[in-house]
Design a protein around this motif. Structure first.
Motif, PDB file in Angstrom:
ATOM      1  N   HIS A   5       0.860  -1.186   0.000  1.00 20.20           N
ATOM      2  CA  HIS A   5       0.000   0.000   0.000  1.00 20.20           C
ATOM      3  C   HIS A   5       0.896   1.236   0.000  1.00 20.20           C
ATOM      4  O   HIS A   5       1.834   1.335   0.805  1.00 20.20           O
ATOM      5  CB  HIS A   5      -0.904   0.017   1.234  1.00 20.20           C
ATOM      6  N   LYS A   6       0.599   2.180  -0.904  1.00 22.01           N
ATOM      7  CA  LYS A   6       1.362   3.422  -0.977  1.00 22.01           C
ATOM      8  C   LYS A   6       0.589   4.521  -0.261  1.00 22.01           C
ATOM      9  O   LYS A   6      -0.540   4.834  -0.626  1.00 22.01           O
ATOM     10  CB  LYS A   6       1.609   3.823  -2.429  1.00 22.01           C
ATOM     11  N   CYS A   7       1.199   5.093   0.773  1.00 26.64           N
ATOM     12  CA  CYS A   7       0.541   6.156   1.538  1.00 26.64           C
ATOM     13  C   CYS A   7       0.308   7.373   0.655  1.00 26.64           C
ATOM     14  O   CYS A   7       1.209   7.829  -0.052  1.00 26.64           O
ATOM     15  CB  CYS A   7       1.402   6.530   2.738  1.00 26.64           C
ATOM     16  N   LYS A   8      -0.899   7.908   0.700  1.00 27.10           N
ATOM     17  CA  LYS A   8      -1.249   9.067  -0.124  1.00 27.10           C
ATOM     18  C   LYS A   8      -0.580  10.350   0.366  1.00 27.10           C
ATOM     19  O   LYS A   8      -0.508  11.323  -0.370  1.00 27.10           O
ATOM     20  CB  LYS A   8      -2.771   9.246  -0.146  1.00 27.10           C
ATOM     21  N   LYS A   9      -0.105  10.348   1.605  1.00 32.00           N
ATOM     22  CA  LYS A   9       0.496  11.556   2.162  1.00 32.00           C
ATOM     23  C   LYS A   9       2.026  11.533   2.071  1.00 32.00           C
ATOM     24  O   LYS A   9       2.634  12.402   1.451  1.00 32.00           O
ATOM     25  CB  LYS A   9       0.058  11.753   3.611  1.00 32.00           C
ATOM     26  N   GLU A  13       3.814   8.894   0.882  1.00 35.40           N
ATOM     27  CA  GLU A  13       4.183   8.048  -0.248  1.00 35.40           C
ATOM     28  C   GLU A  13       5.066   6.864   0.151  1.00 35.40           C
ATOM     29  O   GLU A  13       5.725   6.258  -0.694  1.00 35.40           O
ATOM     30  CB  GLU A  13       4.852   8.864  -1.364  1.00 35.40           C
ATOM     31  N   HIS A  47      -1.144   8.931   8.574  1.00 31.83           N
ATOM     32  CA  HIS A  47      -2.218   9.415   7.709  1.00 31.83           C
ATOM     33  C   HIS A  47      -3.408   8.471   7.796  1.00 31.83           C
ATOM     34  O   HIS A  47      -3.269   7.264   7.652  1.00 31.83           O
ATOM     35  CB  HIS A  47      -1.742   9.505   6.261  1.00 31.83           C
ATOM     36  N   ASP A  71      -6.464   6.898   6.250  1.00 31.04           N
ATOM     37  CA  ASP A  71      -7.092   6.678   4.950  1.00 31.04           C
ATOM     38  C   ASP A  71      -8.610   6.565   5.093  1.00 31.04           C
ATOM     39  O   ASP A  71      -9.134   6.272   6.177  1.00 31.04           O
ATOM     40  CB  ASP A  71      -6.554   5.403   4.308  1.00 31.04           C
TER      41      ASP A  71
END
Length: 288
Positions: free
Chosen positions: A25-29, A31, A51, A53
């Motif tokens: 999983h790639k963190c949206k904040k 990365e 972060h 989600d």
């Protein structure tokens, strides 16, 4: 056999089906790349930067109710396409796609169960269902959830996540705002609390109505909360908005909400609020 073949054959490669995108999983904040299992075990929060989600109703119910046990309440039957709306595709087709993707009847799902041994009805808006938009079905589900709470003499806890009113239903979607307000008047007349947890994002007509009418207003960290978009506001007032404007922490600092609570602490926080605000007769039996 050469040394290169021996080394290559000794490397424990995972089967191809296990090395797909769902392994990471790639963190949206920040990365960061984290194992999906680690991310899920951390309540869908990044273990690196915390972060939070967006999550759907099923995950939220499992996190909030004692032992993950709950009863999903039936969704009220409503007229699904009153305006026969069509843009690039038919509104009914968009609803079917959203139902297939999320498994939910509409953007708001209610369930009842125990939170720290106290009875509660919990509603969850799923942003994955057409942006969590508020239409007739959401308004009907909100009223139904409130009335089940009144019947069970327990609080109504709502997790909001929405882009606002559903444009495909026009003025009928906006009529859900006063409808929800009247339902909350019934809840307060019964002496029962209404607890709101604002999650990312909560905007538009939802913010302008039931999202900001809670007896206690909680928000998850860094959640976007507002009515109009930041760019629209800046263009209107012709000024640059402060850093972090419309984020949970900014709203807490300026008195718009009561607390910002990490997802790991939400269940206990809501449970304590229910205990403080609900009469003793609202206590349920100990969960197995």
């Amino acid at each position: 056999m050469s040394w290169l073949s021996r080394v290559r054959n000794g490397i424990p490669f995972l089967p191809k089906r296990q090395t797909a995108d769902n392994l990471w999983h790639k963190c949206k904040k920040c990365e960061a790349m984290v194992f999906t299992k680690e991310w899920e075990d951390n309540l869908f929060c990044c273990p690196r930067c915390e972060h939070h989600d967006r999550i759907g109703s099923k995950a939220r119910f499992e996190q909030m109710f004692d032992n993950g046990r709950y009863e999903v309440l039936p969704s009220p039957e409503v007229r699904e396409d009153p305006l026969k709306f069509r843009d690039t595709k038919r509104y009914t087709d968009r609803i079917k796609t959203a139902r297939t993707t999320t498994g939910a009847r509409d953007a708001l799902t209610n369930a009842k169960g125990l939170i720290n041994r106290r009875k509660a009805v919990v509603g969850v808006q799923d942003f994955a269902f057409m942006g969590g938009s508020m239409g007739i079905a959401v308004g009907a589900a909100f009223v139904a959830g409130v009335r089940v709470a009144i019947a069970n003499k327990c609080p109504y806890v709502l997790f909001t996540a929405a882009g606002g009113a559903r444009m495909q239903e026009g003025i009928l979607s906006l009529m859900q705002m006063p409808k929800a307000t009247v339902a909350l008047a019934e809840l307060r007349e019964a002496g029962l609390p209404y607890i709101v947890v604002l999650t990312d994002p909560t905007t538009g007509g939802v913010t302008a109505s039931y999202a900001m009418l809670g007896d206690v207003q909680i928000a998850e960290p860094d959640a976007l909360i507002g009515f109009a978009g930041q760019r629209v506001i800046e263009q209107t007032i012709r000024e640059k908005l402060p850093e972090g404007f419309q984020r949970a922490e900014y709203l807490l600092e300026h008195g718009m909400i009561d607390m910002v609570v990490r997802r790991h602490d939400l269940k206990d926080t809501v449970g304590k609020l229910i205990e403080y605000l609900t009469p003793a007769k609202g206590r349920g039996k100990k969960a197995a």
